[in-house]
Scaffold this motif. Structure first.
Motif, short mmCIF file in Angstrom:
data_model
loop_
_atom_site.label_atom_id
_atom_site.label_comp_id
_atom_site.label_asym_id
_atom_site.label_seq_id
_atom_site.Cartn_x
_atom_site.Cartn_y
_atom_site.Cartn_z
N GLY A 1 6.26 39.59 66.78
CA GLY A 1 6.91 40.89 66.79
C GLY A 1 6.56 41.75 67.98
N TYR B 1 6.01 42.63 72.08
CA TYR B 1 6.72 42.28 73.29
C TYR B 1 5.89 41.24 74.05
CZ TYR B 1 9.49 46.45 72.46
OH TYR B 1 10.32 47.38 71.91
N GLU C 1 8.96 61.30 62.64
CA GLU C 1 9.60 60.45 63.63
C GLU C 1 10.07 61.24 64.85
OE1 GLU C 1 10.53 60.78 60.53
OE2 GLU C 1 12.55 61.62 60.48
N ASP D 1 6.89 61.97 66.81
CA ASP D 1 6.46 60.75 67.51
C ASP D 1 7.27 60.54 68.78
OD1 ASP D 1 4.63 60.21 65.60
OD2 ASP D 1 5.76 58.59 64.62
N SER D 2 8.59 60.71 68.64
CA SER D 2 9.47 60.52 69.78
C SER D 2 9.11 61.48 70.90
CB SER D 2 10.93 60.73 69.34
OG SER D 2 11.76 60.89 70.45
N GLU D 3 8.86 62.74 70.53
CA GLU D 3 8.49 63.74 71.54
C GLU D 3 7.18 63.35 72.23
OE1 GLU D 3 8.29 67.74 70.19
OE2 GLU D 3 7.78 68.49 72.18
N GLU E 1 5.91 60.33 72.60
CA GLU E 1 6.16 59.19 73.50
C GLU E 1 6.81 59.67 74.79
OE1 GLU E 1 8.46 56.03 71.67
OE2 GLU E 1 7.21 56.09 69.87
N GLN E 2 7.75 60.60 74.66
CA GLN E 2 8.43 61.12 75.85
C GLN E 2 7.46 61.89 76.73
OE1 GLN E 2 12.06 63.21 75.06
NE2 GLN E 2 12.94 61.53 73.90
N LYS F 1 11.83 50.18 62.50
CA LYS F 1 10.89 49.61 63.48
C LYS F 1 10.10 48.47 62.83
CE LYS F 1 9.75 53.44 66.55
NZ LYS F 1 8.60 54.18 67.11
N HIS G 1 12.76 45.77 68.07
CA HIS G 1 12.53 46.14 69.47
C HIS G 1 13.57 47.15 69.95
CE1 HIS G 1 9.93 42.41 70.74
NE2 HIS G 1 9.32 43.21 69.88
N ASP H 1 12.55 50.56 68.91
CA ASP H 1 11.50 51.19 69.73
C ASP H 1 12.12 52.09 70.78
OD1 ASP H 1 9.41 49.96 68.42
OD2 ASP H 1 9.27 48.28 69.81
N CYS I 1 14.35 55.09 69.11
CA CYS I 1 13.55 56.19 68.58
C CYS I 1 12.89 56.99 69.70
CB CYS I 1 12.50 55.69 67.60
SG CYS I 1 13.23 55.10 66.06
N PHE I 2 12.52 56.31 70.77
CA PHE I 2 11.96 57.01 71.93
C PHE I 2 12.93 58.09 72.40
CE2 PHE I 2 11.70 57.66 76.51
CZ PHE I 2 10.35 57.85 76.73
#
Lengths: 108, 312
Positions: A12, A14, A88, A91-93, A95-96, B136, B145, B148, B151-152
């Protein structure tokens, strides 16, 4: 010939580039990759790819992400809006935000 | 692999293209991912209207960026669906154009005013993100994938949508009333976004057993209520009396699902609603208009434009 090696630690995940090996054919490349890049590392799967099959474009060729200000497309810009109400979205914010910091580090 | 083994092994990112998956799994996963991909395309088409109506340059730029994101998500998802070997991308795009492809209920309703922007960009995208975050950990790795990256990017859509809602709800009384009116029209549709109740959902059990879905429609809808009802109220929107929402013993919210119009929902899900024909028709005409681009790329490839080198 040179083969680039990509290792996946767990199912799962990468496949991440970990290095390369010299080998005359795919079978040998797979064997060398196991020995050099997976023997002492947790590994679930390996990919080997002929180096000349990899297309590259680097920061000299192009300006990644464009040259204009695109702040309007990032969550952090809307800083009067609280994202913490939904995990969520928060989390997205986050990551950005991390990606933006790495981009600005790379540019400086 | 037989279906019993699949159910035993099912877990987050457990299966991928190298696994020999049974037909039943591959069909179920294709149906689910294709639906998701189609929804990204059709959602992007609704947002196109908002770019036109956006009141400032910043808003227009953000709307354009969002459409670009959604179409990109569709491409990622069609790619993930292709890895199951059931349908090609061309087949899936053709199905969408000729009205066989299924997509989210909310994208069957035409939009024509800026007041609707926060309904799609905040509530529907917020609901979508609720669901996407649980995917996810789907069992089909290429799907996970894709989530990922999806959602980003989505965080910006939801925050921008909320920013529009805030702007409208701190504006004139007339504007606030228009937003409230629009909200009342959209609220039941938004609640139906998560699909029918668990017992009415045709595919739910299988999808959960093989790890494709990790949360039920009811769970998603109820958690959405817990997060987004307070948001609506914060900006002064009144939650309509129907469908009735109630608080359970543990303080979380749930909905009386019988209050929703499921006949309309099932008509929509068959692409038979009046709006369905219009939306699908718009999409088909766009698809036909850029046929020459796909054609020229195919021709270029066929003429040896790319020469995949023999590896060994």
């Amino acid at each position: 010939m040179i083969w680039e090696v990509f290792r996946q630690e767990e199912p799962g995940d990468y496949h991440q580039h970990v290095g390369n090996v010299h080998a005359p054919d795919r079978e040998m490349a797979k064997q060398f990759a196991q020995i050099q890049h997976a023997r002492r590392m947790q590994t679930n799967s390996l990919w080997v790819v002929p180096q000349e099959e990899i297309g590259e474009v680097d920061a000299e060729d192009t300006s990644f992400g464009g040259t204009t200000d695109k702040s309007y497309r990032w969550a952090m810009t809307y800083n009067d809006i609280d994202a913490s109400f939904a995990e969520e979205v928060a989390d997205s914010e986050e990551e950005q935000r991390e990606a933006a910091e790495k981009r600005s580090e790379a540019q400086s | 692999m037989d279906i019993e083994t699949v159910k035993e092994r099912a877990g987050p990112r457990e299966f991928g293209p190298a696994d020999d998956m049974p037909e039943e799994y591959r069909r179920a996963a294709t149906r689910m991912i294709q639906f998701h991909a189609n929804s990204e395309v059709m959602g992007g088409y609704l947002d196109k209207q908002f770019t036109r109506h956006a009141p400032s340059l910043d808003r227009k730029l953000a709307c354009t960026a969002k459409v670009q994101d959604e179409i990109g998500h569709a491409q990622l998802l069609y790619r993930a669906a292709e890895t199951l070997g059931v349908k090609t991308r061309e087949e899936m795009l053709d199905e969408l154009a000729n009205g066989e492809g299924k997509f989210l209920n909310c994208f069957h309703y035409p939009v024509d005013s800026w007041y609707e922007a926060p309904m799609i960009d905040f509530f529907v995208d917020g609901g979508a993100m609720r669901r996407q975050a649980t995917l996810k950990t789907t069992s089909w790795t290429p799907y996970a994938h894709a989530m990922d990256k999806v959602c980003f990017e989505e965080g910006f859509h939801v925050k921008h949508g909320e920013s529009i809602l805030k702007e409208l709800m701190t504006s004139s009384k007339a504007t606030r009333e228009r937003v409230q009116e629009t909200f009342e029209t959209w609220w039941p549709r938004i609640l139906q976004f998560f699909g029918p109740t668990n017992d009415e959902s045709h595919h739910n059990d299988f999808a959960q057993d093989v790890g494709l879905k990790t949360a039920t429609n009811d769970e998603l809808r109820n958690s959405f209520l817990n997060m987004y009802v307070p948001k609506a109220e914060k900006y002064g929107l009144e939650i309509p009396e129907y469908p009735r929402i109630f608080e359970r013993d543990d303080g979380t919210m749930a909905i009386r699902e019988d209050d929703l119009d499921w006949d309309e929902f099932w008509t929509i899900s068959k692409n038979d609603y009046e709006g369905s024909h219009e939306q699908i028709g718009t999409r088909r005409r766009r698809q036909e208009a850029v046929e020459w681009v796909r054609q020229s790329m195919d021709d270029w490839e066929a003429s040896g434009g790319t020469t995949p080198q023999a590896a060994d």
